[in-house]
Design an enzyme around this catalytic site. Structure first.
Site, PDB file in Angstrom:
ATOM      1  N   ASN A  98     -44.776 -44.681 -46.483  1.00  0.00           N
ATOM      2  CA  ASN A  98     -44.759 -44.149 -45.123  1.00  0.00           C
ATOM      3  C   ASN A  98     -44.934 -42.632 -45.140  1.00  0.00           C
ATOM      4  O   ASN A  98     -43.984 -41.893 -45.375  1.00  0.00           O
ATOM      5  CB  ASN A  98     -43.450 -44.534 -44.434  1.00  0.00           C
ATOM      6  CG  ASN A  98     -43.393 -44.026 -43.007  1.00  0.00           C
ATOM      7  OD1 ASN A  98     -44.374 -43.498 -42.488  1.00  0.00           O
ATOM      8  ND2 ASN A  98     -42.249 -44.190 -42.370  1.00  0.00           N
TER       9      ASN A  98
ATOM     10  N   ASN B 217     -39.102 -43.008 -30.110  1.00  0.00           N
ATOM     11  CA  ASN B 217     -37.962 -42.847 -31.019  1.00  0.00           C
ATOM     12  C   ASN B 217     -38.133 -41.586 -31.843  1.00  0.00           C
ATOM     13  O   ASN B 217     -39.241 -41.171 -32.169  1.00  0.00           O
ATOM     14  CB  ASN B 217     -37.792 -44.088 -31.909  1.00  0.00           C
ATOM     15  CG  ASN B 217     -38.533 -43.981 -33.222  1.00  0.00           C
ATOM     16  OD1 ASN B 217     -38.048 -43.385 -34.189  1.00  0.00           O
ATOM     17  ND2 ASN B 217     -39.755 -44.526 -33.265  1.00  0.00           N
ATOM     18  N   ARG B 218     -36.989 -40.979 -32.139  1.00  0.00           N
ATOM     19  CA  ARG B 218     -36.966 -39.859 -33.094  1.00  0.00           C
ATOM     20  C   ARG B 218     -35.781 -40.045 -34.038  1.00  0.00           C
ATOM     21  O   ARG B 218     -34.951 -39.153 -34.210  1.00  0.00           O
ATOM     22  CB  ARG B 218     -36.919 -38.496 -32.375  1.00  0.00           C
ATOM     23  CG  ARG B 218     -35.854 -38.338 -31.312  1.00  0.00           C
ATOM     24  CD  ARG B 218     -35.730 -36.867 -30.875  1.00  0.00           C
ATOM     25  NE  ARG B 218     -34.730 -36.661 -29.873  1.00  0.00           N
ATOM     26  CZ  ARG B 218     -34.918 -36.709 -28.552  1.00  0.00           C
ATOM     27  NH1 ARG B 218     -36.126 -36.969 -28.063  1.00  0.00           N
ATOM     28  NH2 ARG B 218     -33.920 -36.485 -27.714  1.00  0.00           N
TER      29      ARG B 218
ATOM     30  N   ASN C 101     -48.594 -46.160 -37.478  1.00  0.00           N
ATOM     31  CA  ASN C 101     -47.250 -45.746 -37.074  1.00  0.00           C
ATOM     32  C   ASN C 101     -47.283 -45.321 -35.588  1.00  0.00           C
ATOM     33  O   ASN C 101     -48.283 -45.543 -34.913  1.00  0.00           O
ATOM     34  CB  ASN C 101     -46.794 -44.591 -37.977  1.00  0.00           C
ATOM     35  CG  ASN C 101     -45.304 -44.616 -38.224  1.00  0.00           C
ATOM     36  OD1 ASN C 101     -44.526 -44.779 -37.282  1.00  0.00           O
ATOM     37  ND2 ASN C 101     -44.894 -44.450 -39.458  1.00  0.00           N
TER      38      ASN C 101
ATOM     39  N   LYS D 145     -49.159 -46.227 -45.082  1.00  0.00           N
ATOM     40  CA  LYS D 145     -49.028 -46.366 -43.622  1.00  0.00           C
ATOM     41  C   LYS D 145     -49.391 -45.053 -42.946  1.00  0.00           C
ATOM     42  O   LYS D 145     -48.783 -44.012 -43.229  1.00  0.00           O
ATOM     43  CB  LYS D 145     -47.600 -46.778 -43.255  1.00  0.00           C
ATOM     44  CG  LYS D 145     -47.422 -46.989 -41.755  1.00  0.00           C
ATOM     45  CD  LYS D 145     -46.164 -47.751 -41.444  1.00  0.00           C
ATOM     46  CE  LYS D 145     -45.992 -47.932 -39.949  1.00  0.00           C
ATOM     47  NZ  LYS D 145     -44.786 -48.695 -39.616  1.00  0.00           N
TER      48      LYS D 145
ATOM     49  N   PHE E 260     -35.525 -41.353 -40.002  1.00  0.00           N
ATOM     50  CA  PHE E 260     -35.185 -42.054 -41.258  1.00  0.00           C
ATOM     51  C   PHE E 260     -33.665 -42.159 -41.469  1.00  0.00           C
ATOM     52  O   PHE E 260     -33.143 -41.881 -42.551  1.00  0.00           O
ATOM     53  CB  PHE E 260     -35.790 -41.354 -42.483  1.00  0.00           C
ATOM     54  CG  PHE E 260     -37.287 -41.478 -42.622  1.00  0.00           C
ATOM     55  CD1 PHE E 260     -38.033 -42.328 -41.828  1.00  0.00           C
ATOM     56  CD2 PHE E 260     -37.951 -40.743 -43.602  1.00  0.00           C
ATOM     57  CE1 PHE E 260     -39.397 -42.437 -41.985  1.00  0.00           C
ATOM     58  CE2 PHE E 260     -39.324 -40.850 -43.769  1.00  0.00           C
ATOM     59  CZ  PHE E 260     -40.052 -41.683 -42.957  1.00  0.00           C
TER      60      PHE E 260
ATOM     61  N   ASN F 105     -41.045 -37.955 -37.375  1.00  0.00           N
ATOM     62  CA  ASN F 105     -39.681 -37.464 -37.178  1.00  0.00           C
ATOM     63  C   ASN F 105     -39.051 -36.809 -38.398  1.00  0.00           C
ATOM     64  O   ASN F 105     -37.874 -36.475 -38.374  1.00  0.00           O
ATOM     65  CB  ASN F 105     -38.803 -38.611 -36.668  1.00  0.00           C
ATOM     66  CG  ASN F 105     -39.328 -39.180 -35.366  1.00  0.00           C
ATOM     67  OD1 ASN F 105     -39.659 -38.423 -34.459  1.00  0.00           O
ATOM     68  ND2 ASN F 105     -39.469 -40.491 -35.296  1.00  0.00           N
ATOM     69  N   THR F 106     -39.812 -36.658 -39.470  1.00  0.00           N
ATOM     70  CA  THR F 106     -39.369 -35.872 -40.622  1.00  0.00           C
ATOM     71  C   THR F 106     -40.360 -34.712 -40.736  1.00  0.00           C
ATOM     72  O   THR F 106     -41.544 -34.942 -41.001  1.00  0.00           O
ATOM     73  CB  THR F 106     -39.379 -36.727 -41.908  1.00  0.00           C
ATOM     74  OG1 THR F 106     -38.427 -37.787 -41.755  1.00  0.00           O
ATOM     75  CG2 THR F 106     -39.010 -35.900 -43.133  1.00  0.00           C
TER      76      THR F 106
ATOM     77  N   SER G 186     -44.408 -40.950 -40.400  1.00  0.00           N
ATOM     78  CA  SER G 186     -43.358 -40.797 -39.399  1.00  0.00           C
ATOM     79  C   SER G 186     -43.443 -39.396 -38.818  1.00  0.00           C
ATOM     80  O   SER G 186     -43.517 -38.414 -39.563  1.00  0.00           O
ATOM     81  CB  SER G 186     -41.977 -40.996 -40.019  1.00  0.00           C
ATOM     82  OG  SER G 186     -41.008 -40.528 -39.097  1.00  0.00           O
TER      83      SER G 186
ATOM     84  N   GLY H   4     -48.655 -51.867 -30.344  1.00  0.00           N
ATOM     85  CA  GLY H   4     -48.874 -52.471 -29.032  1.00  0.00           C
ATOM     86  C   GLY H   4     -49.161 -53.959 -29.026  1.00  0.00           C
ATOM     87  O   GLY H   4     -49.627 -54.488 -28.026  1.00  0.00           O
TER      88      GLY H   4
HETATM   89  C1  FMN Z   1     -37.391 -47.620 -32.882  1.00  0.00           C
HETATM   90  C2  FMN Z   1     -38.483 -47.575 -33.894  1.00  0.00           C
HETATM   91  C3  FMN Z   1     -38.200 -47.232 -35.207  1.00  0.00           C
HETATM   92  C4  FMN Z   1     -39.219 -47.200 -36.161  1.00  0.00           C
HETATM   93  N1  FMN Z   1     -38.911 -46.878 -37.452  1.00  0.00           N
HETATM   94  C5  FMN Z   1     -39.900 -46.905 -38.389  1.00  0.00           C
HETATM   95  C6  FMN Z   1     -39.608 -46.646 -39.754  1.00  0.00           C
HETATM   96  O1  FMN Z   1     -38.467 -46.423 -40.142  1.00  0.00           O
HETATM   97  N2  FMN Z   1     -40.636 -46.647 -40.630  1.00  0.00           N
HETATM   98  C7  FMN Z   1     -41.934 -46.922 -40.259  1.00  0.00           C
HETATM   99  O2  FMN Z   1     -42.836 -46.944 -41.101  1.00  0.00           O
HETATM  100  N3  FMN Z   1     -42.236 -47.196 -38.971  1.00  0.00           N
HETATM  101  C8  FMN Z   1     -41.258 -47.199 -38.037  1.00  0.00           C
HETATM  102  N4  FMN Z   1     -41.560 -47.489 -36.744  1.00  0.00           N
HETATM  103  C9  FMN Z   1     -42.968 -47.760 -36.371  1.00  0.00           C
HETATM  104  C10 FMN Z   1     -43.268 -49.257 -36.320  1.00  0.00           C
HETATM  105  O3  FMN Z   1     -43.094 -49.839 -37.587  1.00  0.00           O
HETATM  106  C11 FMN Z   1     -44.714 -49.509 -35.835  1.00  0.00           C
HETATM  107  O4  FMN Z   1     -45.620 -48.999 -36.798  1.00  0.00           O
HETATM  108  C12 FMN Z   1     -45.017 -48.867 -34.502  1.00  0.00           C
HETATM  109  O5  FMN Z   1     -43.897 -48.883 -33.657  1.00  0.00           O
HETATM  110  C13 FMN Z   1     -46.180 -49.551 -33.790  1.00  0.00           C
HETATM  111  O6  FMN Z   1     -45.915 -50.906 -33.495  1.00  0.00           O
HETATM  112  P1  FMN Z   1     -45.312 -51.406 -32.065  1.00  0.00           P
HETATM  113  O7  FMN Z   1     -46.139 -50.772 -30.994  1.00  0.00           O
HETATM  114  O8  FMN Z   1     -45.411 -52.894 -32.116  1.00  0.00           O
HETATM  115  O9  FMN Z   1     -43.900 -50.952 -32.041  1.00  0.00           O
HETATM  116  C14 FMN Z   1     -40.554 -47.519 -35.775  1.00  0.00           C
HETATM  117  C15 FMN Z   1     -40.824 -47.882 -34.453  1.00  0.00           C
HETATM  118  C16 FMN Z   1     -39.812 -47.922 -33.516  1.00  0.00           C
HETATM  119  C17 FMN Z   1     -40.135 -48.322 -32.100  1.00  0.00           C
END
Ligand code: FMN
Length: 354
Positions: A166, A108-109, A236, A207, A112, A171-172, A169, A287
């Protein structure tokens, strides 16, 4: 079978972001009721809070705090809403979410995209019965990012059970630089000062990215401990693209999450656990898709765990799968509760990721 689980095959036919929005709308309408109470051996005390079970919904699913009650009713022990920024912002142009089905992953990108503090605060004023963390970030065009985080803590203190700061991320642009020792120290000092001024006083977790090396993780731990934060969320999404990826979207820019993130994020978690001498509350993410992967995070040092990608790819059944798997692990290990399993394989995880 729950109605929400039946919808999963249909959602997979839609483009990923459309499917996500449809799932949110469906959950608002369906408003799931509470299921069976979890096994009492999954209960855990952390951050001064009583969690019914250690599995949380990770940030990014409910960015605007629209559904914490529904997600708690689906079995999560806690829900983290956000990332929220002071002012609403649209995020990056679409498409910005990609399924990597063969790899059990997502890229994802989003950048925010969210409706801002005010709207989320109004929603959270009706607090659900359950633990809700608020994940705060900075606006892309902010002149003072530290002020954005501090404002988040001041704004949501009445309604947040804990805060996630956070700084990870991808993406910022430039956000991850806030993880460097001097920048993080300054930021955390401001956040903690805001928390001390606010009432009630809420726990603060930072985070972090899975892409930090051993030295950088030690720096983060040192700052967080010295400034009196309660913990870390590890981790993250990653900027890395493992050679094992097969899906056609593997070259998309953004953060990779899901199965390929499991090993690196669990290694980083174990490092943070050993570096902190067990003195921080760690939330393990990256994961998790079943009991075994959740158990591995706890054994690497997590008190609590979170997931997102496996929910998006497999549907709501993952919640019961994780909780059932953890209950079996507690039974088979002869442990009094899930907390007793914490950290017993941290050293192994660090050696394995060297
Ligand atoms: C589509 C998507 C959007 C995400 N948006 C955020 C976000 O806004 N803020 C954040 O701290 N992490 C965000 N994450 C990261 C997740 O909170 C998590 O830390 C990361 O995906 C690892 O867990 P997972 O493998 O179970 O997805 C996002 C992840 C995904 C897949």
């Amino acid at each position: 079978m729950r109605l929400a689980a039946l919808a999963q095959p249909l959602l997979r036919l839609l483009p990923p972001e459309t499917a996500h929005c449809a799932a949110i709308e469906a959950l608002k309408v369906l408003a799931p009721r509470p299921g069976n109470p979890p096994d009492p051996r999954l209960a855990i005390r952390a951050l001064g809070l009583a969690f019914p079970n250690p599995l949380g919904l990770a940030a990014g699913f409910d960015k605007n705090a629209e559904l914490p009650a529904a997600m708690l009713n689906l079995g999560f022990g806690f829900v983290e809403v956000g990332t929220l920024t002071p002012r609403p912002q649209p995020g990056n142009p679409r498409p910005r979410l990609f399924r990597l089905g063969e790899d059990g992953a997502v890229i994802n990108r989003f950048g925010f995209n969210n409706e801002g503090f005010e709207r989320a605060l109004a929603r959270l004023a009706r607090r659900p019965a359950g633990i809700v963390g608020v994940n705060v970030g900075a606006n892309k065009d902010s002149a003072d990012r530290g002020a954005d985080y501090a404002l988040g803590v001041a704004t949501f203190a009445p309604v947040a059970d804990y805060f996630a700061i956070n700084v990870s991320s991808p993406n910022t642009p430039g956000l991850r630089d806030l993880q460097r020792r001097a920048a993080l120290d300054e930021l955390v000092a401001r956040v903690v000062a805001a928390r001390e001024r606010a009432a009630p006083r809420r726990p603060v977790l930072v985070k972090i990215a899975p892409d930090l090396d051993e030295r950088e993780i030690e720096d983060v731990v040192a700052v967080v401990l010295a400034r009196g934060c309660e913990g870390l969320i590890v981790s993250n999404t990653t900027l890395a693209r493992p050679a094992s990826l097969r899906s056609r979207h593997r070259g998309e820019a953004g953060g990779l999450s899901g199965r390929p993130l499991f090993e690196p994020s669990t290694g980083a978690l174990a490092r943070a656990y050993l570096a902190s001498g067990g003195g921080l509350t760690l939330i393990g993410a990256g994961g998790i898709e079943d009991g075994a992967t959740a158990l591995a995070k706890i054994e690497a040092g997590a008190s609590l765990v979170q997931l997102y990608t496996s929910l998006a790819l497999k549907g709501i059944g993952v919640v019961d799968a994780v909780l059932d798997g953890l209950t079996r692990a507690v039974q088979e290990g002869g442990a009094s509760g899930v907390g007793a399993l914490r950290g017993r394989r941290a050293r192994e995880w660090v050696n394995r990721s060297q």
